[in-house]
Design a protein around this motif. Structure first.
Motif, short mmCIF file in Angstrom:
data_model
loop_
_atom_site.label_atom_id
_atom_site.label_comp_id
_atom_site.label_asym_id
_atom_site.label_seq_id
_atom_site.Cartn_x
_atom_site.Cartn_y
_atom_site.Cartn_z
N ALA A 84 9.15 3.61 14.47
CA ALA A 84 8.29 3.74 13.16
C ALA A 84 7.81 4.77 13.34
CB ALA A 84 7.50 2.57 13.56
N ARG A 85 8.11 5.73 11.96
CA ARG A 85 7.13 6.59 11.72
C ARG A 85 6.26 6.99 10.52
NH1 ARG A 85 10.01 8.92 15.59
NH2 ARG A 85 12.13 9.13 15.94
N GLU A 86 5.81 7.78 11.29
CA GLU A 86 4.48 7.92 9.86
C GLU A 86 4.79 7.72 8.33
OE1 GLU A 86 0.95 11.28 7.99
OE2 GLU A 86 1.58 11.23 10.31
N GLY A 87 3.94 7.07 7.89
CA GLY A 87 4.49 5.74 5.84
C GLY A 87 4.10 7.05 5.05
N MET A 88 4.30 6.44 4.32
CA MET A 88 3.78 7.50 3.26
C MET A 88 2.77 6.45 2.28
SD MET A 88 7.23 9.99 1.66
CE MET A 88 8.56 7.60 2.69
N PRO A 89 1.85 5.81 1.89
CA PRO A 89 0.56 5.24 1.51
C PRO A 89 0.07 6.02 0.01
CG PRO A 89 -0.47 6.65 2.72
CD PRO A 89 0.34 6.94 3.55
N PHE A 90 0.01 5.06 -1.50
CA PHE A 90 -0.26 5.62 -2.00
C PHE A 90 -0.81 6.51 -1.71
CE2 PHE A 90 0.24 0.83 -4.12
CZ PHE A 90 2.17 1.07 -4.04
N GLY A 91 -1.34 7.94 -2.84
CA GLY A 91 -1.87 8.68 -2.34
C GLY A 91 -0.95 10.03 -2.20
N SER A 92 0.50 9.47 -1.49
CA SER A 92 0.74 10.82 -0.71
C SER A 92 1.02 11.91 -2.60
CB SER A 92 2.03 10.02 -0.22
OG SER A 92 1.48 9.49 1.37
N SER A 93 1.63 13.25 -1.40
CA SER A 93 1.55 13.81 -2.52
C SER A 93 3.53 13.87 -2.94
CB SER A 93 1.54 15.13 -1.88
OG SER A 93 2.14 15.64 -1.17
N PHE A 94 3.07 14.12 -4.02
CA PHE A 94 4.19 13.96 -4.66
C PHE A 94 5.36 14.97 -4.39
CE2 PHE A 94 8.08 15.71 -7.40
CZ PHE A 94 8.56 14.75 -8.22
N HIS A 95 5.22 15.59 -3.68
CA HIS A 95 5.86 17.19 -2.51
C HIS A 95 6.29 16.13 -1.46
CE1 HIS A 95 7.76 20.56 -0.92
NE2 HIS A 95 7.00 20.82 0.02
N GLY A 114 0.84 -1.36 0.38
CA GLY A 114 -0.40 0.09 0.47
C GLY A 114 0.66 1.15 -0.01
N GLY A 115 2.15 0.93 -0.33
CA GLY A 115 3.06 2.24 -0.16
C GLY A 115 4.07 1.90 0.51
N LEU A 116 4.65 2.87 1.26
CA LEU A 116 5.95 3.04 1.90
C LEU A 116 5.41 3.80 3.21
CD1 LEU A 116 7.89 5.01 -0.56
CD2 LEU A 116 8.47 2.34 -0.43
N ASP A 117 6.34 2.38 4.19
CA ASP A 117 7.14 2.76 5.25
C ASP A 117 8.27 3.34 5.91
OD1 ASP A 117 5.10 1.65 6.23
OD2 ASP A 117 5.18 -0.47 6.69
N LEU A 118 8.82 4.40 7.09
CA LEU A 118 9.55 4.85 7.51
C LEU A 118 9.46 4.51 8.44
CD1 LEU A 118 11.15 6.43 6.21
CD2 LEU A 118 9.65 8.32 6.94
N SER A 119 11.46 3.99 8.97
CA SER A 119 12.11 3.89 10.03
C SER A 119 13.16 4.49 10.56
CB SER A 119 11.72 2.44 10.81
OG SER A 119 11.13 1.21 10.54
N SER A 120 12.88 5.58 11.85
CA SER A 120 14.00 6.25 11.91
C SER A 120 15.47 5.65 11.57
CB SER A 120 14.32 7.17 13.11
OG SER A 120 13.75 6.62 14.58
N ALA A 121 16.22 6.13 12.29
CA ALA A 121 17.77 4.42 11.86
C ALA A 121 17.36 3.63 13.59
CB ALA A 121 18.54 5.22 11.95
N ASP A 122 17.35 4.41 14.67
CA ASP A 122 17.24 3.72 16.07
C ASP A 122 16.12 2.26 15.83
OD1 ASP A 122 15.05 5.20 16.14
OD2 ASP A 122 15.83 6.52 17.80
N GLY A 123 15.10 2.50 14.46
CA GLY A 123 14.20 0.98 14.48
C GLY A 123 12.86 2.04 14.64
#
Length: 173
Positions: A46-57, A35-44
């Motif tokens: 979890a951060r807010e992801g970027m689902p399909f539909g997230s803006s280009f910017h 469904g898109g991309l998940d994001l985690s900081s270097a220390d593991g």
């Protein structure tokens, strides 16, 4: 002047609190999923992801600090999905945007990323067993597989995963 000084003091005291807010950077982990991309900081963490539909910017503002400015942007002319903007981040991921929104991703060639389930380019075909029901079809580009909303391509000999994608793509079969 006396009014400005207290205002500046309050402002200065407020700024250190902002230092604790998350800002993406090198070492952070991007994990593609159906469904898109998940994001985690270097220390593991979890951060807010970027689902399909997230803006280009928003997407590029998040990914450039992680992967750097070495990106290529293309405008494929004849895609079955309609007009797309393709962003290639060498060694990482290809992103597809449609109408200024994240619409798909592809892991190909030398991609270092892994999906949320651990699939990656170069993984043995056996890794697909962890995906549950997998279908394989011979197409004009080779043996394609489908596992839910994840798709991909096997090597010519059928033993390794050569590419993985989800969402909108511009693949000519």
């Amino acid at each position: 002047m006396r009014i400005v000084l207290p205002f500046l003091t309050v402002l200065a005291l407020a700024l250190p609190g902002r230092a604790d807010t998350y800002w993406p950077g090198p070492g952070d982990i991007v994990t593609p999923h159906a469904g898109g991309l998940d994001l985690s900081s270097a220390d593991g963490m979890a951060r807010e992801g970027m689902p399909f539909g997230s803006s280009f910017h928003e997407t590029m503002h998040t990914l450039v600090p992680i992967f750097g400015h070495d990106v290529s942007v293309a405008f494929p002319q004849e895609c079955g999905e309609g007009p797309l903007v393709s962003v290639h981040i060498p060694g990482q991921i290809n992103l597809m945007f449609q109408e200024d929104q994240l619409a798909g991703w592809m892991l190909i060639d030398d991609s270092a990323l892994r999906t949320a389930t651990g699939l990656h380019v170069g993984a043995p075909r056996m890794a697909l067993a962890d995906e549950g029901a997998v279908s394989c079809t011979e197409t004009g580009i080779g043996t394609e597989f489908g596992a839910g909303d994840l798709f991909g391509l096997l090597s010519e000999d059928g033993t390794t995963i050569q590419g993985i994608w989800s969402g909108a793509t511009c693949i000519f079969r």
